[in-house]
Design a protein around this motif. Structure first.
Motif, PDB file in Angstrom:
ATOM      1  N   PRO A  11     -42.947  -9.346 -68.946  1.00  0.00           N
ATOM      2  CA  PRO A  11     -43.859  -9.404 -69.540  1.00  0.00           C
ATOM      3  C   PRO A  11     -45.344  -8.830 -69.880  1.00  0.00           C
ATOM      4  O   PRO A  11     -46.307  -8.484 -70.570  1.00  0.00           O
ATOM      5  CB  PRO A  11     -43.188 -10.261 -70.822  1.00  0.00           C
ATOM      6  N   LYS A  12     -45.760  -9.430 -68.569  1.00  0.00           N
ATOM      7  CA  LYS A  12     -47.552  -9.172 -68.380  1.00  0.00           C
ATOM      8  C   LYS A  12     -47.642  -7.964 -68.277  1.00  0.00           C
ATOM      9  O   LYS A  12     -48.445  -7.735 -68.222  1.00  0.00           O
ATOM     10  CB  LYS A  12     -47.525 -10.605 -67.563  1.00  0.00           C
ATOM     11  N   ALA A  13     -46.775  -7.478 -67.029  1.00  0.00           N
ATOM     12  CA  ALA A  13     -47.454  -5.812 -66.518  1.00  0.00           C
ATOM     13  C   ALA A  13     -47.059  -5.000 -67.750  1.00  0.00           C
ATOM     14  O   ALA A  13     -48.047  -4.260 -68.315  1.00  0.00           O
ATOM     15  CB  ALA A  13     -46.629  -6.136 -66.121  1.00  0.00           C
ATOM     16  N   ALA A  14     -46.240  -5.454 -68.730  1.00  0.00           N
ATOM     17  CA  ALA A  14     -46.196  -4.773 -69.615  1.00  0.00           C
ATOM     18  C   ALA A  14     -47.097  -4.921 -71.278  1.00  0.00           C
ATOM     19  O   ALA A  14     -47.934  -4.029 -71.828  1.00  0.00           O
ATOM     20  CB  ALA A  14     -45.015  -5.171 -70.815  1.00  0.00           C
ATOM     21  N   ALA A  15     -47.677  -5.830 -70.958  1.00  0.00           N
ATOM     22  CA  ALA A  15     -48.427  -6.483 -71.863  1.00  0.00           C
ATOM     23  C   ALA A  15     -49.907  -5.550 -71.779  1.00  0.00           C
ATOM     24  O   ALA A  15     -50.650  -4.476 -71.982  1.00  0.00           O
ATOM     25  CB  ALA A  15     -49.347  -8.338 -72.136  1.00  0.00           C
ATOM     26  N   PHE A  16     -50.590  -5.476 -70.037  1.00  0.00           N
ATOM     27  CA  PHE A  16     -51.603  -4.706 -69.461  1.00  0.00           C
ATOM     28  C   PHE A  16     -51.218  -2.933 -69.708  1.00  0.00           C
ATOM     29  O   PHE A  16     -52.213  -2.334 -70.021  1.00  0.00           O
ATOM     30  CB  PHE A  16     -51.604  -5.199 -67.742  1.00  0.00           C
ATOM     31  N   MET A  17     -49.584  -2.609 -69.978  1.00  0.00           N
ATOM     32  CA  MET A  17     -49.609  -1.398 -70.257  1.00  0.00           C
ATOM     33  C   MET A  17     -49.929  -0.975 -71.758  1.00  0.00           C
ATOM     34  O   MET A  17     -50.340   0.160 -71.771  1.00  0.00           O
ATOM     35  CB  MET A  17     -48.168  -1.247 -69.424  1.00  0.00           C
ATOM     36  N   HIS A  18     -49.594  -1.642 -72.396  1.00  0.00           N
ATOM     37  CA  HIS A  18     -49.874  -1.819 -73.773  1.00  0.00           C
ATOM     38  C   HIS A  18     -51.245  -1.851 -73.861  1.00  0.00           C
ATOM     39  O   HIS A  18     -51.868  -0.766 -74.825  1.00  0.00           O
ATOM     40  CB  HIS A  18     -49.172  -2.465 -75.100  1.00  0.00           C
ATOM     41  N   PHE A  19     -51.948  -2.437 -73.394  1.00  0.00           N
ATOM     42  CA  PHE A  19     -53.695  -2.593 -73.784  1.00  0.00           C
ATOM     43  C   PHE A  19     -54.270  -1.089 -73.303  1.00  0.00           C
ATOM     44  O   PHE A  19     -55.302  -0.513 -74.122  1.00  0.00           O
ATOM     45  CB  PHE A  19     -54.195  -3.873 -72.862  1.00  0.00           C
ATOM     46  N   CYS A  20     -53.499  -0.905 -71.895  1.00  0.00           N
ATOM     47  CA  CYS A  20     -54.061   0.795 -71.537  1.00  0.00           C
ATOM     48  C   CYS A  20     -53.834   1.485 -72.186  1.00  0.00           C
ATOM     49  O   CYS A  20     -54.892   2.403 -72.383  1.00  0.00           O
ATOM     50  CB  CYS A  20     -54.060   1.050 -70.146  1.00  0.00           C
ATOM     51  N   ALA A  22     -53.107   1.437 -75.642  1.00  0.00           N
ATOM     52  CA  ALA A  22     -54.134   1.382 -77.113  1.00  0.00           C
ATOM     53  C   ALA A  22     -55.992   1.920 -76.867  1.00  0.00           C
ATOM     54  O   ALA A  22     -56.154   2.299 -77.420  1.00  0.00           O
ATOM     55  CB  ALA A  22     -54.382   0.505 -77.093  1.00  0.00           C
ATOM     56  N   GLU A  23     -56.437   1.878 -75.297  1.00  0.00           N
ATOM     57  CA  GLU A  23     -57.661   1.603 -74.941  1.00  0.00           C
ATOM     58  C   GLU A  23     -57.764   3.324 -74.734  1.00  0.00           C
ATOM     59  O   GLU A  23     -59.302   4.079 -74.331  1.00  0.00           O
ATOM     60  CB  GLU A  23     -58.081   0.924 -73.990  1.00  0.00           C
ATOM     61  N   GLY A  24     -56.863   3.662 -74.104  1.00  0.00           N
ATOM     62  CA  GLY A  24     -56.722   5.428 -73.378  1.00  0.00           C
ATOM     63  C   GLY A  24     -57.158   5.409 -72.524  1.00  0.00           C
ATOM     64  O   GLY A  24     -57.753   6.196 -71.533  1.00  0.00           O
ATOM     65  N   ARG A  25     -57.107   4.107 -71.673  1.00  0.00           N
ATOM     66  CA  ARG A  25     -57.142   4.026 -70.083  1.00  0.00           C
ATOM     67  C   ARG A  25     -55.708   4.469 -69.736  1.00  0.00           C
ATOM     68  O   ARG A  25     -54.872   3.452 -69.934  1.00  0.00           O
ATOM     69  CB  ARG A  25     -57.846   2.765 -70.200  1.00  0.00           C
ATOM     70  N   SER A  26     -55.983   5.096 -67.998  1.00  0.00           N
ATOM     71  CA  SER A  26     -54.291   5.086 -66.875  1.00  0.00           C
ATOM     72  C   SER A  26     -53.785   3.759 -66.738  1.00  0.00           C
ATOM     73  O   SER A  26     -55.353   2.810 -66.687  1.00  0.00           O
ATOM     74  CB  SER A  26     -55.214   5.810 -66.155  1.00  0.00           C
ATOM     75  N   TRP A  27     -53.008   3.272 -67.196  1.00  0.00           N
ATOM     76  CA  TRP A  27     -52.464   2.259 -66.265  1.00  0.00           C
ATOM     77  C   TRP A  27     -51.629   2.734 -65.332  1.00  0.00           C
ATOM     78  O   TRP A  27     -51.495   1.245 -64.925  1.00  0.00           O
ATOM     79  CB  TRP A  27     -51.462   2.033 -67.566  1.00  0.00           C
ATOM     80  N   ALA A  30     -53.657   1.572 -62.413  1.00  0.00           N
ATOM     81  CA  ALA A  30     -55.420   2.020 -63.059  1.00  0.00           C
ATOM     82  C   ALA A  30     -55.914   1.421 -61.960  1.00  0.00           C
ATOM     83  O   ALA A  30     -56.739   1.462 -60.863  1.00  0.00           O
ATOM     84  CB  ALA A  30     -55.027   0.226 -63.556  1.00  0.00           C
ATOM     85  N   THR A  31     -57.692   1.393 -62.509  1.00  0.00           N
ATOM     86  CA  THR A  31     -58.908   1.040 -61.511  1.00  0.00           C
ATOM     87  C   THR A  31     -59.590  -0.526 -61.517  1.00  0.00           C
ATOM     88  O   THR A  31     -59.054  -1.147 -63.156  1.00  0.00           O
ATOM     89  CB  THR A  31     -60.164   2.086 -62.352  1.00  0.00           C
ATOM     90  N   GLU A  32     -60.885  -0.728 -61.209  1.00  0.00           N
ATOM     91  CA  GLU A  32     -61.020  -1.949 -61.520  1.00  0.00           C
ATOM     92  C   GLU A  32     -62.030  -2.207 -62.333  1.00  0.00           C
ATOM     93  O   GLU A  32     -61.690  -3.637 -63.257  1.00  0.00           O
ATOM     94  CB  GLU A  32     -61.968  -2.292 -59.850  1.00  0.00           C
ATOM     95  N   ALA A  33     -62.473  -1.060 -62.960  1.00  0.00           N
ATOM     96  CA  ALA A  33     -63.170  -1.530 -63.839  1.00  0.00           C
ATOM     97  C   ALA A  33     -61.941  -1.376 -65.432  1.00  0.00           C
ATOM     98  O   ALA A  33     -62.885  -2.860 -66.005  1.00  0.00           O
ATOM     99  CB  ALA A  33     -63.301  -0.345 -64.351  1.00  0.00           C
ATOM    100  N   THR A  34     -60.285  -0.975 -65.707  1.00  0.00           N
ATOM    101  CA  THR A  34     -59.901  -1.059 -67.052  1.00  0.00           C
ATOM    102  C   THR A  34     -58.874  -2.981 -66.182  1.00  0.00           C
ATOM    103  O   THR A  34     -59.447  -3.360 -67.514  1.00  0.00           O
ATOM    104  CB  THR A  34     -58.343  -0.355 -66.391  1.00  0.00           C
ATOM    105  N   GLY A  71     -53.020  -2.816 -55.421  1.00  0.00           N
ATOM    106  CA  GLY A  71     -53.155  -3.217 -56.978  1.00  0.00           C
ATOM    107  C   GLY A  71     -54.442  -3.207 -56.572  1.00  0.00           C
ATOM    108  O   GLY A  71     -56.090  -3.505 -55.684  1.00  0.00           O
ATOM    109  N   PRO A  72     -55.284  -2.958 -58.259  1.00  0.00           N
ATOM    110  CA  PRO A  72     -56.189  -2.840 -58.661  1.00  0.00           C
ATOM    111  C   PRO A  72     -56.666  -4.319 -58.944  1.00  0.00           C
ATOM    112  O   PRO A  72     -58.243  -4.178 -59.242  1.00  0.00           O
ATOM    113  CB  PRO A  72     -56.237  -1.568 -59.731  1.00  0.00           C
TER     114      PRO A  72
END
Length: 243
Positions: A11-20, A22-27, A30-34, A71-72
């Motif tokens: 669920p934590k990985a899924a939450a990160f994916m949904h965030f990315c 929503a923000e239009g970023r690659s998940w 992903a980058t350290e900036a993300t 791992g980023p």
């Protein structure tokens, strides 16, 4: 990866994916900036402390590494972002509470007093037996650097003293429940003065109570190294923390 670990990370990985998304970023990848942006997002929610953030970062790293990417969420900039989150949360609380970031350690001099008290005990009632158990457990856990879940699951057959050596089978270790061959920890009997005597004091008192008390329990519950006959069910790590 064990089922319990997978269940925590998914669920934590899924939450990160949904965030990315929503923000239009690659998940992936992903980058350290993300990841830094994600840390800011988690902080803004106000439901997660910096000290509890690592599982969220580990979920991101594990998912990437399982897919063949680096791992980023473990670079220097990410570590600084976590420290910044901790500082901001402390400042927002209006007090410099060291318990937010520093674990409380147990000084050896206190364990020594617990050890001496246990050796001096001649328990005659239930409350005294429970206190003797607490004394013995604290000393044993201190010497072995044991996790509550590891120590509380010990059976009588898992610990023995022979030829000047205390032998302990590590029945339950974090992340190793799938390992069929359990590790064995050995401690020189003279390495910790009075440890053998304290363990023998506890074992003798415990066995005496089991012999003179009728209990409907049997099997693993009766064979537990720490369980007393008037207690119901299996012991838990929460009970060990109480001790």
């Amino acid at each position: 990866m064990q089922d319990t670990t997978l269940g925590n990370y998914r669920p934590k990985a899924a939450a990160f994916m949904h965030f990315c998304v929503a923000e239009g970023r690659s998940w992936l990848p992903a980058t350290e900036a993300t990841v830094r942006l994600y840390i800011a997002h988690l902080m803004s929610k106000g439901t997660i402390r910096a000290a509890s953030l690592q599982p969220y970062l580990s979920a991101v790293n594990n998912y990437h590494e399982d897919m063949g990417f680096d791992g980023p969420a473990k670079g220097r900039s990410v570590s600084r972002a976590v420290k910044g989150m901790a500082s901001l949360q402390v400042a927002a609380a209006g007090t410099q509470n060291e318990e937010e970031t520093v674990r409380t350690w147990l000084p050896a001099r206190h364990v020594s007093k617990v050890h001496a008290h246990g050796l001096a005990m001649r328990p005659t009632g239930r409350a005294e037996m429970e206190l003797l158990r607490a004394c013995t457990y604290v000393v044993f856990a201190f010497v072995t650097f044991g996790r509550p879940d590891t120590g509380v699951s010990m059976q009588k057959s898992h610990i023995a003293e022979a030829d000047g050596v205390i032998s302990v089978v590590l029945h339950r270790e974090k992340g190793k429940r799938h390992v069929r061959l359990k590790r064995r920890l050995t401690i020189p009997a003279t390495g910790v003065g009075g440890l053998v005597q304290l363990l023998e004091r506890w074992q003798s008192a415990r066995d005496e109570w089991w012999q003179r008390t009728s209990s409907p329990c049997g099997g693993a519950e009766k064979d537990s190294y720490w369980r007393l006959p008037w207690e119901q069910g299996r012991l838990t790590s929460a009970q060990a923390n109480d001790w």
